[in-house]
Design a protein around this motif. Structure first.
Motif, mmCIF file in Angstrom:
data_model
loop_
_atom_site.group_PDB
_atom_site.id
_atom_site.type_symbol
_atom_site.label_atom_id
_atom_site.label_comp_id
_atom_site.label_asym_id
_atom_site.label_seq_id
_atom_site.Cartn_x
_atom_site.Cartn_y
_atom_site.Cartn_z
ATOM 1 N N ASP A 47 0.536 -10.454 5.105
ATOM 2 C CA ASP A 47 -0.383 -9.669 3.895
ATOM 3 C C ASP A 47 0.088 -8.175 4.669
ATOM 4 O O ASP A 47 0.758 -7.106 4.025
ATOM 5 N N GLU A 48 0.482 -7.966 6.242
ATOM 6 C CA GLU A 48 0.597 -6.526 6.861
ATOM 7 C C GLU A 48 2.069 -6.439 5.991
ATOM 8 O O GLU A 48 2.703 -5.283 5.833
ATOM 9 N N GLU A 49 2.902 -7.342 6.089
ATOM 10 C CA GLU A 49 4.580 -7.457 6.044
ATOM 11 C C GLU A 49 4.781 -7.290 4.618
ATOM 12 O O GLU A 49 5.188 -6.214 4.413
ATOM 13 N N ARG A 50 3.775 -7.567 3.489
ATOM 14 C CA ARG A 50 4.299 -7.674 2.360
ATOM 15 C C ARG A 50 3.707 -5.901 2.040
ATOM 16 O O ARG A 50 4.264 -5.888 1.028
ATOM 17 N N MET A 51 2.181 -5.998 1.910
ATOM 18 C CA MET A 51 2.340 -4.481 1.982
ATOM 19 C C MET A 51 3.540 -3.048 3.114
ATOM 20 O O MET A 51 3.040 -2.237 2.093
ATOM 21 N N ASP B 263 6.232 -3.049 2.858
ATOM 22 C CA ASP B 263 7.928 -3.388 2.218
ATOM 23 C C ASP B 263 7.486 -3.051 0.970
ATOM 24 O O ASP B 263 7.991 -2.487 0.389
ATOM 25 N N VAL B 264 5.952 -3.353 0.363
ATOM 26 C CA VAL B 264 5.536 -2.388 -0.939
ATOM 27 C C VAL B 264 5.159 -1.022 -0.347
ATOM 28 O O VAL B 264 6.757 -0.384 -1.798
ATOM 29 N N ASP B 265 5.218 -0.431 0.098
ATOM 30 C CA ASP B 265 5.014 0.796 0.454
ATOM 31 C C ASP B 265 6.594 1.336 0.591
ATOM 32 O O ASP B 265 6.961 2.685 0.193
ATOM 33 N N GLU B 266 7.445 0.472 1.349
ATOM 34 C CA GLU B 266 9.029 1.590 1.733
ATOM 35 C C GLU B 266 8.975 1.390 0.012
ATOM 36 O O GLU B 266 10.219 2.523 0.247
ATOM 37 N N ALA B 267 8.731 0.030 -0.532
ATOM 38 C CA ALA B 267 9.819 0.162 -1.490
ATOM 39 C C ALA B 267 9.270 1.095 -2.503
ATOM 40 O O ALA B 267 10.050 1.989 -3.937
ATOM 41 N N ASP B 268 8.750 1.272 -2.832
ATOM 42 C CA ASP B 268 7.483 2.472 -3.736
ATOM 43 C C ASP B 268 8.249 3.663 -3.129
ATOM 44 O O ASP B 268 8.451 5.068 -4.295
ATOM 45 N N ASP B 269 7.997 3.678 -2.080
ATOM 46 C CA ASP B 269 8.448 5.284 -1.329
ATOM 47 C C ASP B 269 9.600 6.028 -1.281
ATOM 48 O O ASP B 269 10.422 6.895 -2.054
#
Length: 333
Positions: free
Chosen positions: A138-142, A144-150
């Motif tokens: 979950d931490e890795e996924r979050m 990655d999502v934050d980085e992709a959103d940025d």
């Protein structure tokens, strides 16, 4: 008598009579005037406490005791060991080798690799309440999502562009929204270029035309028409005449109730007779009303004549008396 008189005089003598006792200045003790036992003593103790106020006393380490250095060192070492185990569990060190499913849960036991610490980590992970694999995922996924959103925000939201949506409307949005709208238009154009419009029917008739199915219907249409005809109400029109049956229920009826016959001819004759009797009754009522009105009219005329005669007689009497008075007055003069 002399003895009684002397006794009475002796009793009335103030020198020999006894005086009335005065009331006591100290009231008698009763349940209402008795004080609570020990009140004076408690009041004195309260005054003594107020005179010497108590000061707050703090206890020191010597009074409550202290923890020795060995206990502190042991507690610190255990906390460090727990922190190390938790960090290793989060990092996934227990996955370094194959876990032994038959490890003893009561205490550590050497695994086939000979690493007691790894076996202990595997047992802790198996008995623990935290799923570190899922937590790490979950931490890795979050992340990655934050980085992709940025990255998307930096690239797509850098500027606002105008684009045309699938319905032909001009919109303003980011580059990502414009790309999604373009992809939707391309996919919809491949399937149906005008999917938002209603489809035009294929069986329209243009110009004058003869419909032969109206004269020669198909089998399905004929069966449907037969089904509708079978469901139609086939009761006679107009419905049959039904009359009230007085013998159907037992009840007390009024004086004006008339039971007609069930036979139509007899019923019609009875109704004609009833209507004839009703007409005669109405005619008799009208004649009776006319006779009553005539009598009232004659009575009123007679009353008028009587009143006129009475008025005339009173006038004649008044004039006769007035003439006599005048004649008597002229004779006196």
């Amino acid at each position: 008598l002399s003895s009684l008189i002397s006794q009475d005089s002796a009793s009335n003598d103030p020198a020999t009579s006894r005086a009335r006792a005065r009331p006591s200045k100290t009231p008698k003790s009763d349940i209402f005037t008795r004080h609570n036992k020990g009140t004076q003593k408690r009041a004195a103790a309260d005054l003594a406490d107020d005179a010497s106020p108590a000061s707050q006393v703090h206890q020191r380490t010597e009074d409550i005791g202290s923890v020795d250095a060995a206990t502190l060192h042991r507690s610190k070492r255990r906390m460090q060991e727990k922190a190390r185990i938790y960090g290793d569990l989060r990092s996934g060190m227990y996955l370094a080798g194959e876990s032994d499913e038959d490890d003893d849960e009561a205490g550590p036991r050497k695994d086939p690799g000979g690493d007691d610490y790894l076996a202990r980590l595997r047992r802790k992970e198996r008995e623990g309440l935290v799923d570190f694999d899922r937590k790490w995922g979950d931490e890795e996924r979050m992340a990655d999502v934050d980085e992709a959103d940025d990255d998307d925000d930096d690239d797509d939201n850098a500027s606002t562009v105008s684009y045309e949506d699938e319905l032909g409307r001009t919109r303003h949005g980011t580059r990502a929204e414009a790309a999604r709208a373009k992809a939707a238009q391309e996919s919809s154009a491949a399937d149906d270029p005008e999917r938002w419009r209603p489809t035009r029917p294929d069986n329209l008739i243009y110009g004058p035309a003869v419909q032969p199915l109206a004269f020669n219907p198909s089998t399905a249409t004929t069966s449907q028409m037969d089904y509708l005809a079978s469901r139609r109400d086939r009761s006679p029109t107009p419905p049959e005449e039904t009359h009230y049956d007085p013998d159907k229920e037992v009840r007390t009826r009024g004086t004006g109730f008339y039971a007609f016959s069930k036979d139509e001819e007899v019923r019609r004759r009875q109704m004609e007779e009833l209507m004839h009797v009703r007409e005669e009754t109405q005619r008799e009522r009208e004649e009776r009303a006319e006779r009553r009105a005539h009598r009232e009219r004659v009575r009123d005329e007679r009353r008028g004549k009587v009143a006129e005669l009475r008025t005339r007689r009173r006038a004649d009497t008044f004039l006769a008396g007035l003439g006599g008075d005048l004649a008597a007055g002229s004779g006196v003069v």
